[in-house]
Design a protein around this motif. Structure first.
Motif, mmCIF file in Angstrom:
data_model
loop_
_atom_site.group_PDB
_atom_site.id
_atom_site.type_symbol
_atom_site.label_atom_id
_atom_site.label_comp_id
_atom_site.label_asym_id
_atom_site.label_seq_id
_atom_site.Cartn_x
_atom_site.Cartn_y
_atom_site.Cartn_z
ATOM 1 N N HIS A 59 90.520 -13.765 -86.064
ATOM 2 C CA HIS A 59 90.825 -13.973 -84.648
ATOM 3 C C HIS A 59 89.591 -14.152 -83.816
ATOM 4 O O HIS A 59 89.617 -14.774 -82.770
ATOM 5 C CB HIS A 59 91.612 -12.763 -84.122
ATOM 6 C CG HIS A 59 93.016 -12.757 -84.625
ATOM 7 N ND1 HIS A 59 93.953 -13.607 -84.123
ATOM 8 C CD2 HIS A 59 93.599 -12.037 -85.602
ATOM 9 C CE1 HIS A 59 95.101 -13.388 -84.770
ATOM 10 N NE2 HIS A 59 94.904 -12.452 -85.674
ATOM 11 N N LYS A 60 88.518 -13.590 -84.288
ATOM 12 C CA LYS A 60 87.363 -13.574 -83.390
ATOM 13 C C LYS A 60 86.509 -14.811 -83.541
ATOM 14 O O LYS A 60 85.573 -15.013 -82.792
ATOM 15 C CB LYS A 60 86.513 -12.344 -83.702
ATOM 16 C CG LYS A 60 87.207 -11.054 -83.430
ATOM 17 C CD LYS A 60 86.212 -9.937 -83.289
ATOM 18 C CE LYS A 60 86.997 -8.635 -83.209
ATOM 19 N NZ LYS A 60 86.338 -7.554 -83.953
ATOM 20 N N SER A 61 86.799 -15.591 -84.539
ATOM 21 C CA SER A 61 85.872 -16.696 -84.793
ATOM 22 C C SER A 61 86.578 -18.030 -84.583
ATOM 23 O O SER A 61 87.796 -18.096 -84.413
ATOM 24 C CB SER A 61 85.360 -16.598 -86.226
ATOM 25 O OG SER A 61 86.466 -16.591 -87.083
ATOM 26 N N THR A 62 85.775 -19.026 -84.604
ATOM 27 C CA THR A 62 86.327 -20.366 -84.418
ATOM 28 C C THR A 62 86.079 -21.199 -85.677
ATOM 29 O O THR A 62 85.100 -20.969 -86.388
ATOM 30 C CB THR A 62 85.666 -21.048 -83.214
ATOM 31 O OG1 THR A 62 86.068 -22.413 -83.211
ATOM 32 C CG2 THR A 62 84.163 -21.011 -83.335
ATOM 33 N N VAL A 63 86.966 -22.096 -85.913
ATOM 34 C CA VAL A 63 86.767 -22.938 -87.098
ATOM 35 C C VAL A 63 85.919 -24.154 -86.804
ATOM 36 O O VAL A 63 85.675 -24.965 -87.686
ATOM 37 C CB VAL A 63 88.111 -23.432 -87.674
ATOM 38 C CG1 VAL A 63 88.713 -22.383 -88.524
ATOM 39 C CG2 VAL A 63 89.028 -23.845 -86.589
ATOM 40 N N ILE A 64 85.477 -24.245 -85.602
ATOM 41 C CA ILE A 64 84.626 -25.381 -85.305
ATOM 42 C C ILE A 64 83.196 -24.975 -85.597
ATOM 43 O O ILE A 64 82.697 -23.969 -85.105
ATOM 44 C CB ILE A 64 84.789 -25.806 -83.843
ATOM 45 C CG1 ILE A 64 86.262 -26.137 -83.610
ATOM 46 C CG2 ILE A 64 83.917 -26.981 -83.519
ATOM 47 C CD1 ILE A 64 86.564 -26.592 -82.226
ATOM 48 N N ARG A 65 82.601 -25.797 -86.393
ATOM 49 C CA ARG A 65 81.267 -25.455 -86.873
ATOM 50 C C ARG A 65 80.241 -25.586 -85.764
ATOM 51 O O ARG A 65 80.385 -26.397 -84.860
ATOM 52 C CB ARG A 65 80.914 -26.417 -87.999
ATOM 53 C CG ARG A 65 79.960 -25.850 -88.985
ATOM 54 C CD ARG A 65 79.862 -26.764 -90.171
ATOM 55 N NE ARG A 65 80.668 -26.317 -91.268
ATOM 56 C CZ ARG A 65 81.391 -27.105 -92.029
ATOM 57 N NH1 ARG A 65 81.425 -28.382 -91.782
ATOM 58 N NH2 ARG A 65 82.071 -26.626 -93.026
ATOM 59 N N LYS A 66 79.196 -24.836 -85.903
ATOM 60 C CA LYS A 66 78.118 -24.956 -84.925
ATOM 61 C C LYS A 66 77.457 -26.316 -85.098
ATOM 62 O O LYS A 66 77.298 -26.808 -86.200
ATOM 63 C CB LYS A 66 77.076 -23.875 -85.164
ATOM 64 C CG LYS A 66 77.586 -22.471 -85.044
ATOM 65 C CD LYS A 66 76.407 -21.527 -84.840
ATOM 66 C CE LYS A 66 76.804 -20.101 -85.035
ATOM 67 N NZ LYS A 66 76.852 -19.596 -86.374
ATOM 68 N N ARG A 67 77.031 -26.861 -83.997
ATOM 69 C CA ARG A 67 76.480 -28.219 -84.011
ATOM 70 C C ARG A 67 75.285 -28.346 -84.929
ATOM 71 O O ARG A 67 75.103 -29.350 -85.597
ATOM 72 C CB ARG A 67 76.031 -28.605 -82.603
ATOM 73 C CG ARG A 67 77.166 -28.743 -81.680
ATOM 74 C CD ARG A 67 77.242 -30.121 -81.107
ATOM 75 N NE ARG A 67 78.575 -30.351 -80.603
ATOM 76 C CZ ARG A 67 78.903 -31.296 -79.763
ATOM 77 N NH1 ARG A 67 77.978 -32.107 -79.340
ATOM 78 N NH2 ARG A 67 80.133 -31.431 -79.352
ATOM 79 N N LYS A 68 74.491 -27.327 -84.959
ATOM 80 C CA LYS A 68 73.276 -27.496 -85.763
ATOM 81 C C LYS A 68 73.600 -27.532 -87.243
ATOM 82 O O LYS A 68 72.796 -27.936 -88.052
ATOM 83 C CB LYS A 68 72.297 -26.376 -85.463
ATOM 84 C CG LYS A 68 72.852 -25.000 -85.747
ATOM 85 C CD LYS A 68 71.896 -23.942 -85.264
ATOM 86 C CE LYS A 68 72.480 -22.580 -85.576
ATOM 87 N NZ LYS A 68 71.781 -21.496 -84.922
ATOM 88 N N GLU A 69 74.799 -27.114 -87.566
ATOM 89 C CA GLU A 69 75.165 -27.168 -88.979
ATOM 90 C C GLU A 69 75.857 -28.457 -89.353
ATOM 91 O O GLU A 69 76.186 -28.670 -90.517
ATOM 92 C CB GLU A 69 76.096 -26.002 -89.318
ATOM 93 C CG GLU A 69 75.380 -24.682 -89.383
ATOM 94 C CD GLU A 69 76.330 -23.592 -89.842
ATOM 95 O OE1 GLU A 69 77.429 -23.933 -90.330
ATOM 96 O OE2 GLU A 69 75.969 -22.429 -89.692
ATOM 97 N N TRP A 70 76.116 -29.303 -88.367
ATOM 98 C CA TRP A 70 76.851 -30.514 -88.691
ATOM 99 C C TRP A 70 76.089 -31.385 -89.671
ATOM 100 O O TRP A 70 76.684 -32.058 -90.520
ATOM 101 C CB TRP A 70 77.122 -31.312 -87.410
ATOM 102 C CG TRP A 70 78.198 -30.725 -86.563
ATOM 103 C CD1 TRP A 70 78.772 -29.496 -86.706
ATOM 104 C CD2 TRP A 70 78.814 -31.327 -85.449
ATOM 105 N NE1 TRP A 70 79.726 -29.299 -85.748
ATOM 106 C CE2 TRP A 70 79.766 -30.406 -84.963
ATOM 107 C CE3 TRP A 70 78.675 -32.553 -84.806
ATOM 108 C CZ2 TRP A 70 80.561 -30.691 -83.863
ATOM 109 C CZ3 TRP A 70 79.477 -32.836 -83.714
ATOM 110 C CH2 TRP A 70 80.407 -31.908 -83.250
ATOM 111 N N ASP A 71 74.758 -31.367 -89.560
ATOM 112 C CA ASP A 71 73.983 -32.223 -90.461
ATOM 113 C C ASP A 71 74.165 -31.834 -91.906
ATOM 114 O O ASP A 71 74.151 -32.669 -92.797
ATOM 115 C CB ASP A 71 72.497 -32.117 -90.126
ATOM 116 C CG ASP A 71 72.214 -32.673 -88.764
ATOM 117 O OD1 ASP A 71 71.087 -32.503 -88.288
ATOM 118 O OD2 ASP A 71 73.135 -33.263 -88.184
ATOM 119 N N VAL A 72 74.304 -30.546 -92.104
ATOM 120 C CA VAL A 72 74.386 -30.067 -93.482
ATOM 121 C C VAL A 72 75.651 -30.568 -94.157
ATOM 122 O O VAL A 72 75.647 -30.932 -95.331
ATOM 123 C CB VAL A 72 74.370 -28.521 -93.495
ATOM 124 C CG1 VAL A 72 74.470 -28.016 -94.915
ATOM 125 C CG2 VAL A 72 73.116 -28.018 -92.823
#
Lengths: 549, 238
Positions: free
Chosen positions: B200-213
């Motif tokens: 509940h506390k988190s989001t499934v949207i990844r942090k932007r800086k991890e998008w490259d990975v």
């Protein structure tokens, strides 16, 4: 970023809203809720079985994907773009993506065409050019210095909200515009100027011929300033004009050399190979000389000459007919069939035989002068020649068991008629002397004897054609007869089969009845046995095999 | 729910994809020449198909018949291994693992990373590969199957680990009554922490800086680079 989820409704009172289009069957969609349709389509999220698949997770996926798409509604969002930004099983994400796409919540009306150029600009894949980091590529094998990777710009866009501006959607006219023929439009009246136009010398102004003649030159333009331009021909014939001499040469060379276009082109010196082929195809009978050329081998150049003769002959026959009241029906018939027989040849060769038109007109003029009796007598002479002719053509017929196409017949007959002509030439010279006794024929001497020869050729041809038709009819009848017998036998076969099947059915029914009887009797026996055991007071016999069903 | 086994159950071993296909890698040397090939095989096919396939391959590539035997042996041994797992149990909890791609196919180099749910029996590596190639505009038709194969290999490996861990957990259970929490944590040691990621506390949207990975990277190589890389690979293999 707000949106309008309704189907294409415009709300003028809220000007800050951006309008997004979704199909009307998706009007159930609401940002704040999850609709039944979604729950049914993506059950995995709503059965409470897993930590990673919850409605909250689904809503996050969905909202992210739709927002991502709406950042630029014109371009098609790909799965690969969003899956990097979302945590979760890619297969499941793909399922959500497909669901949204199917319902038109994303990629509705986006550019579907995938131009490679667009694709490269659109997707946020970083295409690294240059040397991969682990490889040293030297310019020469002996060189130890590696080539430096030229730092090319990366197609950025990853993570940034700004998208590369795409060119507008390609419209029909962009793609197909240059395929359309350029029609010149008159600047004055707006109509098309197909038949020549006048171009203004000083600037960019076109006038059609009509306007020019009417004196509507447009403002401040004088008559002298206009130059006349010829109409542009169809691209198929740009500038390639074929004179008759050239066409004749072409036909002759094709007949001589068949498929050898190099020699044909050489022969027709002024035209290239391609032009020759194109022209040949354009001619209405273009294929025929090739076919006959192949089959018959070499023909002398006289072939075309005799073709000409034969046709001018049939024409003059027609002329004679129209002017005279025929009594010799034979020749008329023959003349008819002669006209019908080689219709194709007639069409094309008439374009070639313009030189002989004067002869025909002469002949027809003479025949009108001469009067009906004389023309009848001329026709009779033609018939007598025909009688001598017929035997020859019959021989030809039997020797040649080819298909019944006129194209084949005529060259064959022409060959033979050449021979015959030569034979008869001597005879022909006698004929006029014979008929010289007729007063009427004195005038006929004015008509060259070749006319009679040509008459003979045409009638011979006509006879051949008639006979061919008869053969065709017979073949047709035979075919029909055979077909009828085939159909008859098939019907009989079917009948037999049906009878067999019926018999078998009967047998089966009998067997079935018998089995039923047996079943019944067995059942009766069992009941009997049980009854007896009960009557005899035997204790409960649960496990006895006879009682087991 | 179709495609997802209930949490923490044990199933018979199979590939966790919609089609139970085994990745087969053939790589051997005969007469000084190396033969390398990768493909997927249906383990329910009869063994006679292996011989047929080997014969067809040898014929298509015009190789000598020595290859045929080696191919057959190689395929057979790999299928045997797979079949030996098939009888055993597999732990099928929900487990989301990262799958990495780092492969070169002809002139295309692909590097990518993404998450895969081992419990999702509807997953289809071939379809994923197809979408990837289509979205990235990769035209080489050999790239898609290579990607699918790489995914399958990794899934196979992890599935085998699951079998091992299931066996271990059974042993552990026998030694100790109650408390089956241990196998759960063990099995998901390499997977994503589901509670953390999806709670509940988190989001499934990844942090932007991890998008490259997690983004696919496609390299198009020139012929020289391809040659250089091939030479390097061969040296590594020797």
């Amino acid at each position: 970023m707000e949106h309008d989820p309704g189907s294409k409704q415009l709300r003028p009172d809220e000007p800050e809203l951006d309008l997004y289009t979704i199909p009307s069957h998706t009007s159930w969609f609401l940002w704040d809720e999850i609709h039944e349709t979604e729950k049914k389509g993506l059950k995995e999220f709503f059965d409470g079985r897993s930590i990673s698949r919850t409605p909250k997770v689904y809503k996050e996926y969905r909202d992210f994907i739709i927002n991502k798409y709406r950042e630029d509604p014109a371009r098609k969002l790909t799965f690969t773009e969003i899956r990097k930004s979302l945590v979760g099983d890619v297969t499941l994400l793909h399922k959500v993506f497909n669901f949204l796409e199917k319902w038109g919540l994303i990629n509705f009306g986006a550019t579907l065409g995938r131009n490679d150029g667009f694709g490269e600009a659109r997707i946020t894949v970083k295409v690294e050019e240059g040397v991969p980091s682990a490889v040293r590529v030297a310019a020469n094998p002996s060189d130890s210095k590696p080539l430096s990777a030229t730092p090319l710009e990366r197609e950025s866009g990853s993570g940034s909200a700004s998208r590369i501006a795409l060119p507008p959607l390609v419209s029909y006219s962009n793609v197909f515009g240059d395929l359309k023929k350029e029609r010149l439009v008159c600047n004055n009246c707006g109509g098309h100027c197909d038949s020549g136009h006048y171009k203004y010398n000083e600037g960019d102004f076109l006038l059609c011929t009509k306007c020019f003649e009417n004196g509507n030159y447009g403002e401040n333009k004088l008559k002298e300033d206009f130059k006349y331009n010829e109409p542009v021909e169809k691209s198929g014939n740009t500038g390639v004009e074929w004179t008759e001499a050239e066409t004749l040469l072409l036909l002759e060379s094709v007949v001589k050399y068949g498929d050898d276009w190099d020699r044909v082109a050489q022969n027709v010196q002024t035209k290239t190979k391609v032009d020759c082929i194109a022209k040949l195809i354009d001619l209405p009978f273009g294929e025929v000389p090739l076919g006959s050329g192949h089959r018959k081998g070499k023909h002398s150049g006289n072939l075309s000459g005799s073709k000409q003769g034969q046709l001018s002959l049939s024409e003059c026959q027609e002329a004679i007919k129209t002017k005279s009241h025929e009594q010799a029906n034979d020749s008329e018939q023959n003349g008819d069939t002669a006209n019908q027989g080689p219709p194709l040849k007639k069409q094309c060769v008439t374009s070639l035989s313009d030189s002989s038109s004067s002869l025909i007109t002469q002949v027809s003029a003479l025949s009108t002068l001469v009067g009906p009796h004389i023309t009848a007598a001329a026709a009779e002479a033609a018939v007598t020649i025909l009688c001598e002719e017929t035997s020859c053509s019959k021989e030809i017929f039997n020797a040649e068991d080819d298909s019944v196409t006129n194209g084949l017949q005529s060259p064959a007959i022409n060959c033979e008629t050449e021979r015959v002509l030569q034979l008869e030439d001597s005879e022909m010279k006698e004929k006029p002397t014979e008929s010289a006794s007729h007063v009427a024929f004195e005038k006929k001497d004015g008509i060259p004897p070749t006319l009679q020869i040509r008459a003979a050729i045409a009638t011979g041809l006509g006879a051949a054609a008639a006979r061919a038709k008869l053969l065709v009819d017979q073949e047709d009848r035979e075919i029909e007869h055979l077909l009828a017998t085939i159909i008859g036998t098939q019907m009989k076969k079917l009948h037999c089969k049906m009878k067999n099947v019926e018999e078998i059915e009967l047998l089966m029914e009998n067997e079935y009845a018998e089995t039923k009887e047996e079943e019944d009797s067995l059942l009766a026996e069992r009941i009997d046995v049980i009854q007896k055991t009960i009557n005899s007071g035997v204790p409960r016999w649960r496990d006895h095999p006879s009682l087991k069903s | 729910m179709k495609g997802h086994a209930p949490k923490g159950t044990v199933k018979k071993f199979r590939m966790p994809t919609s089609q139970n296909l085994v990745p087969i890698r053939v790589d051997f040397e005969v007469e000084g020449q190396r033969f390398k090939d990768t493909f997927t095989w249906n383990p329910s096919d009869h063994d006679s198909e292996i011989v047929k396939f080997a014969k067809a391959t040898v014929k298509d590539l015009k190789l000598s018949s020595n290859y045929e035997k080696a191919i057959v042996n190689s395929i057979q041994s790999q299928i045997e291994i797979f079949r030996s797992f098939q009888g055993q149990d597999m732990y099928t909890g929900e487990r989301i693992v990262p799958i990495k791609l780092d492969l070169r196919v002809n002139h295309t180099l692909i590097r990518d990373q993404f998450l895969w749910d081992l419990n999702n029996f509807e997953s289809d590596p071939e379809e994923f590969a197809k979408t990837l190639c289509a979205d990235l505009g990769v035209h080489d038709p050999e790239v898609g199957p290579a990607i699918a194969f790489a995914i399958r290999e990794q899934l196979y490996e992890i599935a085998v680990q699951n079998v091992a861990s299931a066996r271990e957990s059974r042993l552990a259970k026998k030694g100790r009554r109650g408390g089956d929490h241990t196998p759960l944590s063990k099995a998901s040691s390499t997977g994503l922490d589901l509670v953390k990621s999806f709670g509940h506390k988190s989001t499934v949207i990844r942090k932007r800086k991890e998008w490259d990975v997690y983004e696919p990277i496609v390299d198009l190589l020139s012929s020289e680079e391809v040659d250089a890389l091939e030479a390097k690979e061969e040296r590594n293999a020797r």
